[in-house]
Design a protein around this motif. Sequence first.
Motif, PDB file in Angstrom:
ATOM      1  N   GLY A   1       3.933  -4.650 -39.299  1.00 17.81           N
ATOM      2  CA  GLY A   1       4.057  -5.553 -38.170  1.00 17.81           C
ATOM      3  C   GLY A   1       3.727  -4.848 -36.880  1.00 17.81           C
ATOM      4  N   ALA A   2       3.515  -5.641 -35.825  1.00 15.51           N
ATOM      5  CA  ALA A   2       3.096  -5.092 -34.540  1.00 15.51           C
ATOM      6  C   ALA A   2       4.253  -4.901 -33.569  1.00 15.51           C
ATOM      7  CB  ALA A   2       2.042  -6.003 -33.908  1.00 15.51           C
ATOM      8  N   SER A   3       5.380  -5.587 -33.802  1.00 15.78           N
ATOM      9  CA  SER A   3       6.523  -5.504 -32.888  1.00 15.78           C
ATOM     10  C   SER A   3       7.755  -6.029 -33.596  1.00 15.78           C
ATOM     11  CB  SER A   3       6.266  -6.336 -31.620  1.00 15.78           C
ATOM     12  OG  SER A   3       6.338  -7.719 -31.912  1.00 15.78           O
ATOM     13  N   GLU A   4       8.898  -5.997 -32.893  1.00 17.13           N
ATOM     14  CA  GLU A   4      10.144  -6.498 -33.475  1.00 17.13           C
ATOM     15  C   GLU A   4      10.054  -7.970 -33.864  1.00 17.13           C
ATOM     16  OE1 GLU A   4      12.463  -7.535 -29.276  1.00 17.13           O
ATOM     17  OE2 GLU A   4      13.066  -5.799 -30.472  1.00 17.13           O
ATOM     18  N   ASP A   5       9.109  -8.673 -33.293  1.00 18.66           N
ATOM     19  CA  ASP A   5       8.932 -10.083 -33.664  1.00 18.66           C
ATOM     20  C   ASP A   5       8.505 -10.245 -35.119  1.00 18.66           C
ATOM     21  OD1 ASP A   5       9.578 -10.850 -31.079  1.00 18.66           O
ATOM     22  OD2 ASP A   5       7.481 -10.827 -30.407  1.00 18.66           O
ATOM     23  N   ARG A  33      23.067 -11.590 -39.353  1.00 19.57           N
ATOM     24  CA  ARG A  33      21.928 -11.597 -40.260  1.00 19.57           C
ATOM     25  C   ARG A  33      21.487 -10.156 -40.526  1.00 19.57           C
ATOM     26  NH1 ARG A  33      17.083 -14.167 -36.446  1.00 19.57           N
ATOM     27  NH2 ARG A  33      16.823 -12.371 -35.039  1.00 19.57           N
ATOM     28  N   LYS A  34      20.920  -9.974 -41.718  1.00 21.26           N
ATOM     29  CA  LYS A  34      20.376  -8.678 -42.114  1.00 21.26           C
ATOM     30  C   LYS A  34      18.868  -8.750 -41.964  1.00 21.26           C
ATOM     31  CE  LYS A  34      19.838  -5.734 -46.240  1.00 21.26           C
ATOM     32  NZ  LYS A  34      20.193  -5.595 -47.668  1.00 21.26           N
ATOM     33  N   MET A  35      18.312  -7.753 -41.233  1.00 18.07           N
ATOM     34  CA  MET A  35      16.887  -7.727 -40.937  1.00 18.07           C
ATOM     35  C   MET A  35      16.236  -6.510 -41.582  1.00 18.07           C
ATOM     36  SD  MET A  35      16.624 -10.379 -38.934  1.00 18.07           S
ATOM     37  CE  MET A  35      14.994 -10.186 -38.204  1.00 18.07           C
ATOM     38  N   GLU A  36      15.057  -6.715 -42.144  1.00 17.27           N
ATOM     39  CA  GLU A  36      14.205  -5.596 -42.584  1.00 17.27           C
ATOM     40  C   GLU A  36      13.245  -5.302 -41.445  1.00 17.27           C
ATOM     41  OE1 GLU A  36      12.116  -2.861 -45.038  1.00 17.27           O
ATOM     42  OE2 GLU A  36      13.350  -4.286 -46.132  1.00 17.27           O
ATOM     43  N   LEU A  37      13.324  -4.100 -40.891  1.00 18.12           N
ATOM     44  CA  LEU A  37      12.474  -3.768 -39.754  1.00 18.12           C
ATOM     45  C   LEU A  37      11.042  -3.535 -40.216  1.00 18.12           C
ATOM     46  CD1 LEU A  37      14.578  -1.500 -37.388  1.00 18.12           C
ATOM     47  CD2 LEU A  37      14.638  -3.969 -37.751  1.00 18.12           C
ATOM     48  N   CYS A  38      10.110  -4.053 -39.421  1.00 17.90           N
ATOM     49  CA  CYS A  38       8.692  -3.873 -39.731  1.00 17.90           C
ATOM     50  C   CYS A  38       8.238  -2.479 -39.316  1.00 17.90           C
ATOM     51  CB  CYS A  38       7.845  -4.951 -39.053  1.00 17.90           C
ATOM     52  SG  CYS A  38       7.629  -4.720 -37.276  1.00 17.90           S
ATOM     53  N   SER A  39       7.019  -2.146 -39.674  1.00 17.71           N
ATOM     54  CA  SER A  39       6.497  -0.788 -39.475  1.00 17.71           C
ATOM     55  C   SER A  39       6.539  -0.342 -38.020  1.00 17.71           C
ATOM     56  CB  SER A  39       5.066  -0.698 -40.010  1.00 17.71           C
ATOM     57  OG  SER A  39       4.228  -1.657 -39.377  1.00 17.71           O
ATOM     58  N   ARG A  57      12.763   3.784 -43.942  1.00 14.17           N
ATOM     59  CA  ARG A  57      13.034   2.363 -44.077  1.00 14.17           C
ATOM     60  C   ARG A  57      14.334   2.071 -43.347  1.00 14.17           C
ATOM     61  NH1 ARG A  57      13.594  -1.115 -49.757  1.00 14.17           N
ATOM     62  NH2 ARG A  57      13.037  -3.153 -48.867  1.00 14.17           N
ATOM     63  N   CYS A  58      14.438   0.866 -42.770  1.00 16.01           N
ATOM     64  CA  CYS A  58      15.627   0.558 -41.967  1.00 16.01           C
ATOM     65  C   CYS A  58      15.984  -0.918 -42.072  1.00 16.01           C
ATOM     66  CB  CYS A  58      15.389   0.938 -40.508  1.00 16.01           C
ATOM     67  SG  CYS A  58      16.809   0.635 -39.431  1.00 16.01           S
ATOM     68  N   PHE A  59      17.294  -1.167 -42.223  1.00 12.71           N
ATOM     69  CA  PHE A  59      17.833  -2.512 -42.111  1.00 12.71           C
ATOM     70  C   PHE A  59      18.695  -2.572 -40.852  1.00 12.71           C
ATOM     71  CE2 PHE A  59      17.593  -1.967 -46.819  1.00 12.71           C
ATOM     72  CZ  PHE A  59      16.609  -2.917 -47.062  1.00 12.71           C
ATOM     73  N   ASP A  60      18.487  -3.589 -40.044  1.00 15.85           N
ATOM     74  CA  ASP A  60      19.361  -3.847 -38.903  1.00 15.85           C
ATOM     75  C   ASP A  60      20.306  -4.982 -39.245  1.00 15.85           C
ATOM     76  OD1 ASP A  60      18.409  -1.905 -37.232  1.00 15.85           O
ATOM     77  OD2 ASP A  60      17.655  -3.265 -35.687  1.00 15.85           O
ATOM     78  N   LEU A  61      21.553  -4.854 -38.794  1.00 16.94           N
ATOM     79  CA  LEU A  61      22.490  -5.958 -38.842  1.00 16.94           C
ATOM     80  C   LEU A  61      22.615  -6.500 -37.428  1.00 16.94           C
ATOM     81  CD1 LEU A  61      25.246  -4.439 -41.161  1.00 16.94           C
ATOM     82  CD2 LEU A  61      23.184  -5.715 -41.788  1.00 16.94           C
ATOM     83  N   GLU A  62      22.430  -7.793 -37.282  1.00 13.90           N
ATOM     84  CA  GLU A  62      22.464  -8.433 -35.967  1.00 13.90           C
ATOM     85  C   GLU A  62      23.550  -9.501 -35.959  1.00 13.90           C
ATOM     86  OE1 GLU A  62      17.702  -7.976 -34.867  1.00 13.90           O
ATOM     87  OE2 GLU A  62      18.496  -9.944 -35.447  1.00 13.90           O
TER      88      GLU A  62
END
Length: 423
Positions: free
Chosen positions: A114-118, A316-322, A331-336
Amino acid sequence: MLDLRFVLQNLDLVRERTAARRTDFNFDAVVALAEQRREAIYAFETTRAEQKKSSGAMKSLKPGSDAFNEMRATLKEMSNRASVLDEDRKRIDAEISELLLHLPNLLQEAVPVGASEDDNVVVATVGSAGSYEFPVLDHVDIGEGLGIFNFEAAAKVSGARFVFLCGAGARLERALINFMLDIHTREHGYEEMWTPFIVSREAMTGTGQLPKFEEDAFRTDSDHFLIPTGEVPLTNFFRDELMESLDATVRVCGFTPCFRSEAGSHGRDTRGLIRQHQFDKVELVKVCRPENSNDEHDALTADACSILDRLELPYRKMELCSADVGFGAARCFDLEVWLPSQETYREISSCSNFESFQSRRAGIRFRDEDGRPQFAHTINGSGLAVGRTMVALLENFQEADGSVTIPDALRPWFGADRITRRS
């Protein structure tokens, strides 16, 4: 830090994964220095071989003869040349090491590009946003209304982006810390540690905060640093260790205050507790065998999720893009967590698998079945960021009269079921 040999042998892959981060790195400089290093080593070894051969031939010469003296002068010149070549190799090694300190970790293949957090991917959404029959307040208005925040007094003492927590606010902070630590130690198998809050430059480099993030750190006159996260002392506890066995994953956790200058925040979140110069966290760290790290990463993330579950907070659990994965993570998961006043989710924990990136920097190793030293894998995450947890509690459990209900799971630690305005 990535291994030089691995980088050179997998150059196209490393270039591709680094480009996916939207990060620039001078691979040509590394390749050129590696070639210089190879040439320096070859020249050194050739000179030493000649030196050994000449030294053997010198034994057949008569001491004091012209041939003997000439050979002795030649050997001295060879010795000086070998010393210069060895110093040249050391200089090149240092330049390569300095360059590699700026090369981010290799992303796992599973990381979405991905290009950004979006472009981050929602893995799961837990709970739903509450509905309110009254105007929703943000945590600052709630806290000041209850008399549990005092930003003005903190500004007098320390400047902007600090806070005094007063009365029930201080008690809530303490209750959250103890609640998190007790769950992680009693139920999730972590050993609690109380760590130093000031660390050396070597410790900051070992976990990847330096050199990249030095601008965001608070540094002392003695070239020590206030910790930006509990990850630094907890991971460096194992620095330069060779564990005889790592059959069982090592799990440690700890409460620490954290200190960040927020140099790159550019005025974001200046109101309230979201982005302070000093904030509290309960940190989770694992050291494990490489073949177990993905499962341990998932388990650590689940441990952090369990705190949100018990506190009944929507998240929500997020898988962060590149492009959004942190510098040292593979690799990283964010919890928001959901914040009603902003009508959006905000990060409350980042759970990262660093694989051997930190271990190579910090020298964290174990012996495999054949007795050979191998680099361990490290994993960490917030379990949770305490200030942001307080923000989420105040906003999600606010009442029409300005009071805040304490979730059932936290009440034994807090000692009450509600926060009301102090008389």
